[in-house]
Design a protein around this motif. Structure first.
Motif, PDB file in Angstrom:
ATOM      1  N   GLY A 119     -17.171   3.085 -10.097  1.00  0.00           N
ATOM      2  CA  GLY A 119     -15.961   3.464 -10.817  1.00  0.00           C
ATOM      3  C   GLY A 119     -14.881   3.943  -9.868  1.00  0.00           C
ATOM      4  O   GLY A 119     -15.091   4.033  -8.662  1.00  0.00           O
ATOM      5  N   LEU A 120     -13.742   4.242 -10.435  1.00  0.00           N
ATOM      6  CA  LEU A 120     -12.620   4.772  -9.682  1.00  0.00           C
ATOM      7  C   LEU A 120     -12.783   6.286  -9.632  1.00  0.00           C
ATOM      8  O   LEU A 120     -12.851   6.938 -10.678  1.00  0.00           O
ATOM      9  CB  LEU A 120     -11.310   4.401 -10.371  1.00  0.00           C
ATOM     10  N   VAL A 121     -12.890   6.841  -8.415  1.00  0.00           N
ATOM     11  CA  VAL A 121     -13.186   8.264  -8.270  1.00  0.00           C
ATOM     12  C   VAL A 121     -12.219   8.933  -7.299  1.00  0.00           C
ATOM     13  O   VAL A 121     -11.609   8.290  -6.450  1.00  0.00           O
ATOM     14  CB  VAL A 121     -14.641   8.506  -7.796  1.00  0.00           C
ATOM     15  N   LEU A 122     -12.115  10.237  -7.446  1.00  0.00           N
ATOM     16  CA  LEU A 122     -11.380  11.105  -6.543  1.00  0.00           C
ATOM     17  C   LEU A 122     -12.440  11.923  -5.825  1.00  0.00           C
ATOM     18  O   LEU A 122     -13.151  12.707  -6.468  1.00  0.00           O
ATOM     19  CB  LEU A 122     -10.442  12.010  -7.354  1.00  0.00           C
ATOM     20  N   LYS A 123     -12.573  11.721  -4.511  1.00  0.00           N
ATOM     21  CA  LYS A 123     -13.642  12.393  -3.752  1.00  0.00           C
ATOM     22  C   LYS A 123     -13.189  12.713  -2.343  1.00  0.00           C
ATOM     23  O   LYS A 123     -12.263  12.104  -1.814  1.00  0.00           O
ATOM     24  CB  LYS A 123     -14.890  11.494  -3.639  1.00  0.00           C
ATOM     25  N   ARG A 124     -13.892  13.634  -1.735  1.00  0.00           N
ATOM     26  CA  ARG A 124     -13.691  13.918  -0.308  1.00  0.00           C
ATOM     27  C   ARG A 124     -14.514  12.891   0.469  1.00  0.00           C
ATOM     28  O   ARG A 124     -15.690  12.677   0.175  1.00  0.00           O
ATOM     29  CB  ARG A 124     -14.138  15.332   0.023  1.00  0.00           C
ATOM     30  N   LEU A 125     -13.867  12.246   1.436  1.00  0.00           N
ATOM     31  CA  LEU A 125     -14.537  11.237   2.256  1.00  0.00           C
ATOM     32  C   LEU A 125     -14.586  11.682   3.708  1.00  0.00           C
ATOM     33  O   LEU A 125     -13.657  12.315   4.206  1.00  0.00           O
ATOM     34  CB  LEU A 125     -13.801   9.899   2.202  1.00  0.00           C
ATOM     35  N   GLU A 126     -15.683  11.297   4.352  1.00  0.00           N
ATOM     36  CA  GLU A 126     -15.868  11.603   5.765  1.00  0.00           C
ATOM     37  C   GLU A 126     -16.766  10.527   6.359  1.00  0.00           C
ATOM     38  O   GLU A 126     -17.826  10.222   5.809  1.00  0.00           O
ATOM     39  CB  GLU A 126     -16.532  12.977   5.847  1.00  0.00           C
ATOM     40  N   GLY A 130     -21.900   8.893  14.156  1.00  0.00           N
ATOM     41  CA  GLY A 130     -22.965   8.073  14.725  1.00  0.00           C
ATOM     42  C   GLY A 130     -23.252   6.795  13.968  1.00  0.00           C
ATOM     43  O   GLY A 130     -24.024   5.964  14.435  1.00  0.00           O
ATOM     44  N   SER A 131     -22.671   6.605  12.810  1.00  0.00           N
ATOM     45  CA  SER A 131     -22.911   5.358  12.074  1.00  0.00           C
ATOM     46  C   SER A 131     -21.963   4.295  12.617  1.00  0.00           C
ATOM     47  O   SER A 131     -20.776   4.531  12.784  1.00  0.00           O
ATOM     48  CB  SER A 131     -22.698   5.552  10.570  1.00  0.00           C
ATOM     49  N   ASP A 132     -22.531   3.137  12.957  1.00  0.00           N
ATOM     50  CA  ASP A 132     -21.640   2.098  13.467  1.00  0.00           C
ATOM     51  C   ASP A 132     -22.015   0.694  13.011  1.00  0.00           C
ATOM     52  O   ASP A 132     -21.199  -0.208  13.051  1.00  0.00           O
ATOM     53  CB  ASP A 132     -21.543   2.144  14.995  1.00  0.00           C
ATOM     54  N   ASP A 133     -23.229   0.478  12.547  1.00  0.00           N
ATOM     55  CA  ASP A 133     -23.599  -0.860  12.100  1.00  0.00           C
ATOM     56  C   ASP A 133     -24.521  -0.766  10.897  1.00  0.00           C
ATOM     57  O   ASP A 133     -25.742  -0.826  11.058  1.00  0.00           O
ATOM     58  CB  ASP A 133     -24.258  -1.634  13.235  1.00  0.00           C
ATOM     59  N   PRO A 134     -24.036  -0.566   9.729  1.00  0.00           N
ATOM     60  CA  PRO A 134     -22.624  -0.498   9.356  1.00  0.00           C
ATOM     61  C   PRO A 134     -22.105   0.938   9.435  1.00  0.00           C
ATOM     62  O   PRO A 134     -22.878   1.896   9.417  1.00  0.00           O
ATOM     63  CB  PRO A 134     -22.619  -0.984   7.911  1.00  0.00           C
ATOM     64  N   VAL A 135     -20.796   1.078   9.470  1.00  0.00           N
ATOM     65  CA  VAL A 135     -20.165   2.390   9.381  1.00  0.00           C
ATOM     66  C   VAL A 135     -20.390   2.891   7.962  1.00  0.00           C
ATOM     67  O   VAL A 135     -20.177   2.155   6.996  1.00  0.00           O
ATOM     68  CB  VAL A 135     -18.656   2.298   9.693  1.00  0.00           C
ATOM     69  N   THR A 136     -20.864   4.132   7.841  1.00  0.00           N
ATOM     70  CA  THR A 136     -21.089   4.700   6.515  1.00  0.00           C
ATOM     71  C   THR A 136     -20.159   5.877   6.290  1.00  0.00           C
ATOM     72  O   THR A 136     -19.711   6.537   7.229  1.00  0.00           O
ATOM     73  CB  THR A 136     -22.554   5.150   6.316  1.00  0.00           C
ATOM     74  N   VAL A 137     -19.884   6.106   5.031  1.00  0.00           N
ATOM     75  CA  VAL A 137     -18.985   7.183   4.648  1.00  0.00           C
ATOM     76  C   VAL A 137     -19.710   8.094   3.666  1.00  0.00           C
ATOM     77  O   VAL A 137     -20.431   7.633   2.781  1.00  0.00           O
ATOM     78  CB  VAL A 137     -17.661   6.615   4.061  1.00  0.00           C
ATOM     79  N   PRO A 147     -23.936  15.635  -6.537  1.00  0.00           N
ATOM     80  CA  PRO A 147     -24.573  15.335  -5.256  1.00  0.00           C
ATOM     81  C   PRO A 147     -23.636  14.604  -4.283  1.00  0.00           C
ATOM     82  O   PRO A 147     -22.688  13.937  -4.677  1.00  0.00           O
ATOM     83  CB  PRO A 147     -25.732  14.403  -5.654  1.00  0.00           C
ATOM     84  N   ILE A 148     -23.953  14.736  -3.010  1.00  0.00           N
ATOM     85  CA  ILE A 148     -23.294  13.960  -1.957  1.00  0.00           C
ATOM     86  C   ILE A 148     -24.018  12.623  -1.901  1.00  0.00           C
ATOM     87  O   ILE A 148     -25.242  12.561  -2.038  1.00  0.00           O
ATOM     88  CB  ILE A 148     -23.415  14.683  -0.603  1.00  0.00           C
ATOM     89  N   TYR A 149     -23.275  11.541  -1.713  1.00  0.00           N
ATOM     90  CA  TYR A 149     -23.909  10.243  -1.536  1.00  0.00           C
ATOM     91  C   TYR A 149     -23.172   9.471  -0.461  1.00  0.00           C
ATOM     92  O   TYR A 149     -22.085   9.855  -0.041  1.00  0.00           O
ATOM     93  CB  TYR A 149     -24.005   9.466  -2.852  1.00  0.00           C
ATOM     94  N   THR A 150     -23.801   8.420   0.029  1.00  0.00           N
ATOM     95  CA  THR A 150     -23.198   7.620   1.097  1.00  0.00           C
ATOM     96  C   THR A 150     -23.123   6.161   0.657  1.00  0.00           C
ATOM     97  O   THR A 150     -23.912   5.696  -0.169  1.00  0.00           O
ATOM     98  CB  THR A 150     -23.999   7.701   2.409  1.00  0.00           C
ATOM     99  N   ARG A 151     -22.153   5.481   1.224  1.00  0.00           N
ATOM    100  CA  ARG A 151     -21.982   4.040   1.053  1.00  0.00           C
ATOM    101  C   ARG A 151     -21.517   3.498   2.392  1.00  0.00           C
ATOM    102  O   ARG A 151     -20.892   4.219   3.180  1.00  0.00           O
ATOM    103  CB  ARG A 151     -20.896   3.703   0.017  1.00  0.00           C
ATOM    104  N   SER A 152     -21.799   2.232   2.643  1.00  0.00           N
ATOM    105  CA  SER A 152     -21.205   1.634   3.833  1.00  0.00           C
ATOM    106  C   SER A 152     -19.717   1.478   3.558  1.00  0.00           C
ATOM    107  O   SER A 152     -19.303   1.312   2.410  1.00  0.00           O
ATOM    108  CB  SER A 152     -21.865   0.290   4.165  1.00  0.00           C
ATOM    109  N   LEU A 153     -18.936   1.558   4.604  1.00  0.00           N
ATOM    110  CA  LEU A 153     -17.488   1.517   4.446  1.00  0.00           C
ATOM    111  C   LEU A 153     -17.035   0.226   3.784  1.00  0.00           C
ATOM    112  O   LEU A 153     -16.079   0.211   3.018  1.00  0.00           O
ATOM    113  CB  LEU A 153     -16.805   1.701   5.801  1.00  0.00           C
ATOM    114  N   ASP A 154     -17.768  -0.860   4.013  1.00  0.00           N
ATOM    115  CA  ASP A 154     -17.364  -2.132   3.391  1.00  0.00           C
ATOM    116  C   ASP A 154     -17.795  -2.239   1.926  1.00  0.00           C
ATOM    117  O   ASP A 154     -17.422  -3.175   1.238  1.00  0.00           O
ATOM    118  CB  ASP A 154     -17.848  -3.330   4.194  1.00  0.00           C
TER     119      ASP A 154
END
Length: 169
Positions: A119-126, A130-137, A147-154
């Motif tokens: 969905g469309l969300v308003l969140k703090r991103l960082e 050390g993530s580079d293949d893939p870069v994760t946020v 909860p905090i969750y992660t996704r690859s930047l793509d």
């Protein structure tokens, strides 16, 4: 022979054209859209798929000199309404936020409007160090109940960085 009178201008055409243009008195008109990023687990955005794209529901006028302190590109600014409680106490449901849609990379870390795959969300991103293949946020709420969750930047689509909000006391 009487002189011909010029036909009256189409007032609706002039009004529509003027709404999209910066004002001439040092003020800049920023469109507000009826798209509320969820400050929660996300939701499908309602009423944004129209034939010509989303249409502004209103416009906000702010001094161009003020805006230049927050962005190099005032044409990329939009106003959106916050929904949900995951970003409380900093962002309350119903508040309006100013979003710089030209800023689509989560560097530096901050509060962004994004499509996270759910969905469309308003969140703090960082970006995760050390993530580079893939870069994760890291996608974080301010409210600790979420909860905090992660996704690859793509996997995410960043719509813009929040650069301001209106607070009424």
């Amino acid at each position: 022979m009487s002189p011909k009178r010029a036909s009256a201008p189409d007032r609706n055409q002039d009004r529509d054209r003027d709404q999209d243009a910066p004002s001439r008195d040092g003020q800049f008109r920023i469109p507000e859209y009826n798209v509320a990023p969820q400050a929660g687990p996300g939701a499908m955005p309602a009423h944004i798929a129209t034939e010509d794209g989303p249409q502004p529901t209103d416009h906000w006028s702010l001094p161009r000199r003020f805006l230049s302190a927050h962005t190099d590109n005032p044409e990329a600014l939009v106003v959106l309404r916050v929904a949900g409680d995951s970003m409380e106490p900093d962002y309350q449901a119903g508040e309006r936020v100013l979003v710089d849609t030209a800023h689509r990379t989560p560097s530096p870390p901050g509060v962004y409007v994004l499509w996270d795959g759910f969905g469309l969300v308003l969140k703090r991103l960082e970006i995760e160090y050390g993530s580079d293949d893939p870069v994760t946020v890291r996608i974080m709420s301010i409210n600790p109940a979420y909860p905090i969750y992660t996704r690859s930047l793509d996997e995410v689509h960043i719509n813009g960085r929040v650069v301001g909000k209106w607070v009424w006391k």
